[in-house]
Design a protein around this motif. Structure first.
Motif, PDB file in Angstrom:
ATOM      1  N   SER A  78      42.418  16.440   3.343  1.00  0.00           N
ATOM      2  CA  SER A  78      42.123  15.029   3.083  1.00  0.00           C
ATOM      3  C   SER A  78      43.405  14.221   3.238  1.00  0.00           C
ATOM      4  O   SER A  78      44.504  14.789   3.306  1.00  0.00           O
ATOM      5  CB  SER A  78      41.586  14.848   1.664  1.00  0.00           C
ATOM      6  OG  SER A  78      42.614  15.092   0.726  1.00  0.00           O
ATOM      7  N   GLY A  79      43.253  12.914   3.218  1.00  0.00           N
ATOM      8  CA  GLY A  79      44.420  12.038   3.257  1.00  0.00           C
ATOM      9  C   GLY A  79      45.223  12.158   1.972  1.00  0.00           C
ATOM     10  O   GLY A  79      46.460  12.086   1.981  1.00  0.00           O
ATOM     11  N   THR A  80      44.524  12.362   0.873  1.00  0.00           N
ATOM     12  CA  THR A  80      45.192  12.549  -0.416  1.00  0.00           C
ATOM     13  C   THR A  80      46.066  13.788  -0.372  1.00  0.00           C
ATOM     14  O   THR A  80      47.237  13.764  -0.774  1.00  0.00           O
ATOM     15  CB  THR A  80      44.136  12.706  -1.545  1.00  0.00           C
ATOM     16  OG1 THR A  80      43.203  11.627  -1.441  1.00  0.00           O
ATOM     17  CG2 THR A  80      44.778  12.705  -2.910  1.00  0.00           C
ATOM     18  N   SER A 104      46.794  -0.392  -2.999  1.00  0.00           N
ATOM     19  CA  SER A 104      46.347   0.677  -2.112  1.00  0.00           C
ATOM     20  C   SER A 104      45.228   1.413  -2.819  1.00  0.00           C
ATOM     21  O   SER A 104      44.964   1.185  -4.000  1.00  0.00           O
ATOM     22  CB  SER A 104      47.503   1.645  -1.825  1.00  0.00           C
ATOM     23  OG  SER A 104      47.073   2.721  -1.001  1.00  0.00           O
ATOM     24  N   ASP A 175      52.040   6.048   4.465  1.00  0.00           N
ATOM     25  CA  ASP A 175      50.619   6.240   4.197  1.00  0.00           C
ATOM     26  C   ASP A 175      49.873   5.435   5.261  1.00  0.00           C
ATOM     27  O   ASP A 175      49.657   4.232   5.114  1.00  0.00           O
ATOM     28  CB  ASP A 175      50.259   5.765   2.784  1.00  0.00           C
ATOM     29  CG  ASP A 175      48.778   5.984   2.458  1.00  0.00           C
ATOM     30  OD1 ASP A 175      47.989   6.197   3.402  1.00  0.00           O
ATOM     31  OD2 ASP A 175      48.415   5.922   1.261  1.00  0.00           O
ATOM     32  N   ALA A 177      46.853   6.080   6.222  1.00  0.00           N
ATOM     33  CA  ALA A 177      45.441   6.454   6.065  1.00  0.00           C
ATOM     34  C   ALA A 177      44.500   5.389   6.616  1.00  0.00           C
ATOM     35  O   ALA A 177      43.441   5.688   7.140  1.00  0.00           O
ATOM     36  CB  ALA A 177      45.128   6.707   4.589  1.00  0.00           C
ATOM     37  N   GLN A 178      44.905   4.124   6.494  1.00  0.00           N
ATOM     38  CA  GLN A 178      44.025   3.029   6.936  1.00  0.00           C
ATOM     39  C   GLN A 178      44.435   2.498   8.302  1.00  0.00           C
ATOM     40  O   GLN A 178      43.923   1.469   8.738  1.00  0.00           O
ATOM     41  CB  GLN A 178      44.076   1.882   5.905  1.00  0.00           C
ATOM     42  CG  GLN A 178      43.694   2.321   4.510  1.00  0.00           C
ATOM     43  CD  GLN A 178      43.525   1.175   3.536  1.00  0.00           C
ATOM     44  OE1 GLN A 178      43.787   0.023   3.857  1.00  0.00           O
ATOM     45  NE2 GLN A 178      43.082   1.476   2.332  1.00  0.00           N
ATOM     46  N   SER A 199      44.375   9.772   6.986  1.00  0.00           N
ATOM     47  CA  SER A 199      43.111  10.261   6.445  1.00  0.00           C
ATOM     48  C   SER A 199      42.079  10.075   7.540  1.00  0.00           C
ATOM     49  O   SER A 199      42.071   9.056   8.226  1.00  0.00           O
ATOM     50  CB  SER A 199      42.686   9.440   5.221  1.00  0.00           C
ATOM     51  OG  SER A 199      41.303   9.651   4.966  1.00  0.00           O
ATOM     52  N   ASN A 201      38.819  10.513   6.646  1.00  0.00           N
ATOM     53  CA  ASN A 201      37.565  10.562   5.889  1.00  0.00           C
ATOM     54  C   ASN A 201      36.541   9.653   6.576  1.00  0.00           C
ATOM     55  O   ASN A 201      36.902   8.794   7.360  1.00  0.00           O
ATOM     56  CB  ASN A 201      37.812  10.295   4.390  1.00  0.00           C
ATOM     57  CG  ASN A 201      37.673   8.839   3.977  1.00  0.00           C
ATOM     58  OD1 ASN A 201      36.987   8.041   4.611  1.00  0.00           O
ATOM     59  ND2 ASN A 201      38.331   8.486   2.888  1.00  0.00           N
ATOM     60  N   LYS A 204      37.117   5.897   7.370  1.00  0.00           N
ATOM     61  CA  LYS A 204      38.252   5.404   8.156  1.00  0.00           C
ATOM     62  C   LYS A 204      37.824   5.141   9.605  1.00  0.00           C
ATOM     63  O   LYS A 204      36.763   5.593  10.039  1.00  0.00           O
ATOM     64  CB  LYS A 204      39.402   6.417   8.100  1.00  0.00           C
ATOM     65  CG  LYS A 204      39.788   6.833   6.705  1.00  0.00           C
ATOM     66  CD  LYS A 204      40.383   5.689   5.889  1.00  0.00           C
ATOM     67  CE  LYS A 204      40.851   6.091   4.601  1.00  0.00           C
ATOM     68  NZ  LYS A 204      40.959   5.900   3.353  1.00  0.00           N
TER      69      LYS A 204
HETATM   70  C1  PLP Z   1      41.651   6.739   2.241  1.00  0.00           C
HETATM   71  C2  PLP Z   1      43.019   6.589   1.764  1.00  0.00           C
HETATM   72  C3  PLP Z   1      43.754   7.661   1.231  1.00  0.00           C
HETATM   73  C4  PLP Z   1      43.153   8.986   0.921  1.00  0.00           C
HETATM   74  O1  PLP Z   1      42.475   9.574   1.941  1.00  0.00           O
HETATM   75  P1  PLP Z   1      41.298  10.638   1.618  1.00  0.00           P
HETATM   76  O2  PLP Z   1      41.111  11.303   2.938  1.00  0.00           O
HETATM   77  O3  PLP Z   1      40.122   9.861   1.177  1.00  0.00           O
HETATM   78  O4  PLP Z   1      41.797  11.578   0.587  1.00  0.00           O
HETATM   79  C5  PLP Z   1      45.074   7.450   0.904  1.00  0.00           C
HETATM   80  N1  PLP Z   1      45.656   6.259   1.053  1.00  0.00           N
HETATM   81  C6  PLP Z   1      44.986   5.202   1.533  1.00  0.00           C
HETATM   82  C7  PLP Z   1      45.705   3.919   1.707  1.00  0.00           C
HETATM   83  C8  PLP Z   1      43.643   5.325   1.883  1.00  0.00           C
HETATM   84  O5  PLP Z   1      42.979   4.269   2.333  1.00  0.00           O
END
Ligand code: PLP
Length: 382
Positions: A78-80, A104, A175, A177-178, A199, A201, A204
């Motif tokens: 995961s992104g986490t 965030s 980060d 992720a977005q 991420s 997920n 996204k």
């Molecule tokens: C979605 C997100 C994460 C975590 O990603 P997951 O895959 O849902 O664990 C971390 N940081 C930001 C800014 C995100 O939007």
């Protein structure tokens, strides 16, 4: 059906005789070609049977590394997990501080806290990302890293952040992720820092069909350590070198992501087109994302800053338009973080009351976008 009645030519607000339902996000796969390819990808994995760390994982990682122009990429759970493992990979832990933004998804703070370090907030700037002008005054002897978040796909001021980090010999963990597919001066989000996280997920822009993330870096030693960290801290599958959890990516997700990746440029193109339509129509009514000519934004969300936000949200809801507040609670205000000192973040405190994400995914039709625009205009009496 309903939709065809509402044409672009129909300009007047309140001219609609029907209420449309505009979804914020629809995760169903409607493109039959894409669906076919996804099913084939899954079928292939089921047939070869390398369900764990199969060949598609390597293929996916190679693609990500290539896009981020980094030597190494590692698929994770995961992104986490990507953030948590990246921090641990850099040896960040108890007693260390990591400077980040208050705005965030909570995973950003959690990843820092879960490895024993303390998140330290500095305020945001106009594009809702960390304000680099405030970073240096937050640095203490304990500060190990800066963790900028490309919020709502908007690029952080990476040049300034990198030079501060360089000057003070700190790591940068992006980060992103977005922001997969967002660029600053021709460099993709996630290609600036020491180690960077994505991420994939399902929400996204570059999305899997389950939980997935990825880490990229140029540092070979770090990459080797991250390989261990994602596999219960082991080498050679059995010898545990560092205590860690299981952060492996599924082969099936990697295989589906390879299909997803083929469709990504078109998805981003559509989102950018829609963003342009929104920005032109809503200029002067609400504050729209301000895209500079140095950036290309992939629009994970289209985030406006609106006066009377809560009333607007309610009004749009009644009109059948789904919106989202990202995020209603600043990370340091969460119950889990009440023990932290109160940070001076007036801009985040005030902007969080105005933030609203309107439907801006690639499935939105022109009619729907016009309906959203007209509804927002009608709310403000424009
Ligand atoms: C979605 C997100 C994460 C975590 O990603 P997951 O895959 O849902 O664990 C971390 N940081 C930001 C800014 C995100 O939007």
């Amino acid at each position: 059906m309903e939709r065809s009645i509402v044409g672009l030519s129909q300009q007047k607000p309140f001219a609609y005789s029907v209420k449309m339902n505009v979804r914020f996000l629809d995760l169903s796969v409607q493109d039959s070609q894409m669906k076919q390819e996804l099913l084939q990808a899954v079928d292939k994995v089921l047939s070869h049977g390398q369900i764990m760390l199969g060949p598609e994982v390597k293929e996916f990682e190679n693609k990500i590394a290539e896009m981020a122009k980094k030597k190494y990429a590692l698929g994770v759970n995961s992104g986490t997990d990507a953030l948590f493992l990246a921090l641990r990979g850099l040896g960040i832990g108890l007693g260390d501080e990591v400077i980040t933004t208050p705005l965030s998804w909570i995973s950003t703070f959690n990843a820092i806290a879960m490895c024993g370090a303390t998140p330290v907030c500095v305020d945001i700037c106009d594009n809702l990302t960390i304000d680099p002008d405030l970073i240096e005054e937050a640095i203490t002897p304990r500060t190990k890293a800066i963790l900028p978040v490309h919020f709502s796909s908007q690029m952080c001021k990476m040049d300034q952040i990198m030079s501060i980090a360089h000057k003070h010999q700190m790591y940068v963990i992006e980060d992103a992720a977005q922001a997969f597919g967002s660029y600053l001066n021709g460099k993709m989000a996630g290609s600036f820092g020491t180690v960077n996280c994505y991420s994939m997920n399902p929400m996204k822009v570059f999305s899997a069909y389950g939980e997935t993330g990825a880490i990229v870096t140029d540092d070979e030693q770090l990459y080797q350590k991250l390989n261990m960290l994602r596999y219960a801290g082991t080498i050679k599958k059995e010898e545990c070198q560092i205590p860690s959890l299981n952060g492996k990516i599924d082969t099936i997700q990697a295989a589906m992501l390879l299909v997803s990746l083929k469709y990504l440029p078109d998805k981003i193109r559509r989102r950018r087109e829609l963003a342009k339509i929104y920005s032109e129509a809503l200029k002067g009514i609400v504050i729209c994302p301000n895209e500079k000519n140095t950036t290309k934004v992939s629009y994970y969300t289209y985030t406006i800053l609106a006066e009377n936000r809560d009333d607007l949200k309610h009004y749009l809801e009644e009109k059948g338009i789904e919106t989202k507040i990202q995020h209603p609670i600043l990370m340091p205000d969460q119950k889990a973080y009440q023990h932290l000192p109160k940070y001076l973040i007036p801009k985040a405190e005030s902007l969080k009351k105005k933030i609203l994400c309107i439907p801006a995914n690639e499935k939105i039709t022109l009619d729907e976008s016009q309906y959203v625009i007209d509804s927002i205009k009608a709310f403000y009496g424009k």
